[in-house]
Design a protein around this motif. Structure first.
Motif, PDB file in Angstrom:
ATOM      1  N   SER A   7     -27.519 -43.098 -29.042  1.00 51.69           N
ATOM      2  CA  SER A   7     -28.059 -44.147 -28.173  1.00 51.69           C
ATOM      3  C   SER A   7     -29.583 -44.158 -28.318  1.00 51.69           C
ATOM      4  O   SER A   7     -30.159 -43.243 -28.921  1.00 51.69           O
ATOM      5  N   ILE A   8     -30.207 -45.141 -27.738  1.00 49.03           N
ATOM      6  CA  ILE A   8     -31.670 -45.211 -27.769  1.00 49.03           C
ATOM      7  C   ILE A   8     -32.261 -44.036 -27.001  1.00 49.03           C
ATOM      8  O   ILE A   8     -33.208 -43.399 -27.469  1.00 49.03           O
ATOM      9  N   SER A   9     -31.720 -43.715 -25.835  1.00 47.95           N
ATOM     10  CA  SER A   9     -32.258 -42.573 -25.090  1.00 47.95           C
ATOM     11  C   SER A   9     -32.068 -41.278 -25.868  1.00 47.95           C
ATOM     12  O   SER A   9     -32.950 -40.413 -25.870  1.00 47.95           O
ATOM     13  N   ASP A  10     -30.946 -41.139 -26.561  1.00 45.39           N
ATOM     14  CA  ASP A  10     -30.718 -39.963 -27.398  1.00 45.39           C
ATOM     15  C   ASP A  10     -31.752 -39.900 -28.522  1.00 45.39           C
ATOM     16  O   ASP A  10     -32.269 -38.831 -28.843  1.00 45.39           O
ATOM     17  N   LEU A  11     -32.079 -41.040 -29.107  1.00 42.80           N
ATOM     18  CA  LEU A  11     -33.116 -41.091 -30.135  1.00 42.80           C
ATOM     19  C   LEU A  11     -34.455 -40.643 -29.560  1.00 42.80           C
ATOM     20  O   LEU A  11     -35.121 -39.761 -30.113  1.00 42.80           O
ATOM     21  N   ILE A  12     -34.870 -41.221 -28.453  1.00 41.61           N
ATOM     22  CA  ILE A  12     -36.165 -40.881 -27.847  1.00 41.61           C
ATOM     23  C   ILE A  12     -36.190 -39.418 -27.415  1.00 41.61           C
ATOM     24  O   ILE A  12     -37.230 -38.752 -27.523  1.00 41.61           O
ATOM     25  N   ASP A  13     -35.055 -38.877 -26.991  1.00 42.55           N
ATOM     26  CA  ASP A  13     -34.972 -37.468 -26.596  1.00 42.55           C
ATOM     27  C   ASP A  13     -35.204 -36.510 -27.764  1.00 42.55           C
ATOM     28  O   ASP A  13     -35.395 -35.317 -27.555  1.00 42.55           O
ATOM     29  N   LYS A  14     -35.189 -37.006 -28.983  1.00 44.24           N
ATOM     30  CA  LYS A  14     -35.438 -36.154 -30.145  1.00 44.24           C
ATOM     31  C   LYS A  14     -36.913 -35.742 -30.226  1.00 44.24           C
ATOM     32  O   LYS A  14     -37.274 -34.858 -30.979  1.00 44.24           O
ATOM     33  N   TRP A  15     -37.771 -36.382 -29.440  1.00 46.34           N
ATOM     34  CA  TRP A  15     -39.157 -35.968 -29.300  1.00 46.34           C
ATOM     35  C   TRP A  15     -39.261 -35.152 -28.019  1.00 46.34           C
ATOM     36  O   TRP A  15     -38.420 -35.268 -27.129  1.00 46.34           O
ATOM     37  N   LYS A  16     -40.299 -34.343 -27.906  1.00 55.76           N
ATOM     38  CA  LYS A  16     -40.450 -33.471 -26.730  1.00 55.76           C
ATOM     39  C   LYS A  16     -40.596 -34.266 -25.442  1.00 55.76           C
ATOM     40  O   LYS A  16     -40.077 -33.870 -24.402  1.00 55.76           O
ATOM     41  N   THR A  17     -41.316 -35.383 -25.519  1.00 55.82           N
ATOM     42  CA  THR A  17     -41.542 -36.213 -24.329  1.00 55.82           C
ATOM     43  C   THR A  17     -41.562 -37.687 -24.731  1.00 55.82           C
ATOM     44  O   THR A  17     -41.737 -38.021 -25.902  1.00 55.82           O
ATOM     45  N   ILE A  18     -41.418 -38.533 -23.745  1.00 57.24           N
ATOM     46  CA  ILE A  18     -41.557 -39.967 -23.986  1.00 57.24           C
ATOM     47  C   ILE A  18     -42.978 -40.272 -24.446  1.00 57.24           C
ATOM     48  O   ILE A  18     -43.181 -41.122 -25.317  1.00 57.24           O
ATOM     49  N   ALA A  19     -43.950 -39.568 -23.905  1.00 57.31           N
ATOM     50  CA  ALA A  19     -45.343 -39.775 -24.308  1.00 57.31           C
ATOM     51  C   ALA A  19     -45.536 -39.463 -25.793  1.00 57.31           C
ATOM     52  O   ALA A  19     -46.250 -40.191 -26.494  1.00 57.31           O
ATOM     53  N   GLU A  20     -44.918 -38.398 -26.280  1.00 54.49           N
ATOM     54  CA  GLU A  20     -45.027 -38.060 -27.697  1.00 54.49           C
ATOM     55  C   GLU A  20     -44.382 -39.144 -28.552  1.00 54.49           C
ATOM     56  O   GLU A  20     -44.956 -39.576 -29.557  1.00 54.49           O
ATOM     57  N   PHE A  21     -43.202 -39.608 -28.147  1.00 51.80           N
ATOM     58  CA  PHE A  21     -42.532 -40.695 -28.862  1.00 51.80           C
ATOM     59  C   PHE A  21     -43.436 -41.928 -28.902  1.00 51.80           C
ATOM     60  O   PHE A  21     -43.642 -42.520 -29.962  1.00 51.80           O
ATOM     61  N   SER A  22     -43.998 -42.305 -27.770  1.00 54.72           N
ATOM     62  CA  SER A  22     -44.820 -43.524 -27.710  1.00 54.72           C
ATOM     63  C   SER A  22     -46.050 -43.400 -28.602  1.00 54.72           C
ATOM     64  O   SER A  22     -46.419 -44.359 -29.282  1.00 54.72           O
ATOM     65  N   ALA A  23     -46.680 -42.236 -28.615  1.00 60.49           N
ATOM     66  CA  ALA A  23     -47.868 -42.039 -29.445  1.00 60.49           C
ATOM     67  C   ALA A  23     -47.536 -42.119 -30.928  1.00 60.49           C
ATOM     68  O   ALA A  23     -48.273 -42.733 -31.707  1.00 60.49           O
ATOM     69  N   ILE A  24     -46.423 -41.545 -31.324  1.00 64.42           N
ATOM     70  CA  ILE A  24     -46.044 -41.535 -32.735  1.00 64.42           C
ATOM     71  C   ILE A  24     -45.588 -42.920 -33.191  1.00 64.42           C
ATOM     72  O   ILE A  24     -45.895 -43.359 -34.292  1.00 64.42           O
TER      73      ILE A  24
END
Length: 78
Positions: A7-24
């Motif tokens: 799922s999308i949340s599962d994908l985003i959870d592959k980063w340590k935080t939502i902030a890390e995902f957003s920055a990358i």
């Protein structure tokens, strides 16, 4: 064993935080938080998400997969 997200949340959870995902990915934190909550990534971010997912070694994240996830999400009420 595949590390493909389910799922999308599962994908985003592959980063340590939502902030890390957003920055990358190159979007704002609030946009990433809404993507997580809505289970849908805005199409303007797909190229970046596909690229960074590939670089991170996350299997199965393609334009087709993102489109399927967007089609599966329930209609959001704004």
């Amino acid at each position: 064993m595949s590390n493909a997200p389910t799922s999308i949340s599962d994908l985003i959870d592959k980063w340590k935080t939502i902030a890390e995902f957003s920055a990358i990915v190159g979007c704002g934190y609030e946009a990433a938080r809404k993507m997580y909550k809505r289970q849908s990534i805005a199409p303007e971010h797909w190229a970046s998400v596909v690229s960074v997912s590939k670089a991170k070694g996350i299997d199965g994240v393609t334009f087709e997969w993102l489109a399927q996830q967007r089609a599966l999400k329930p209609e959001a009420v704004e």
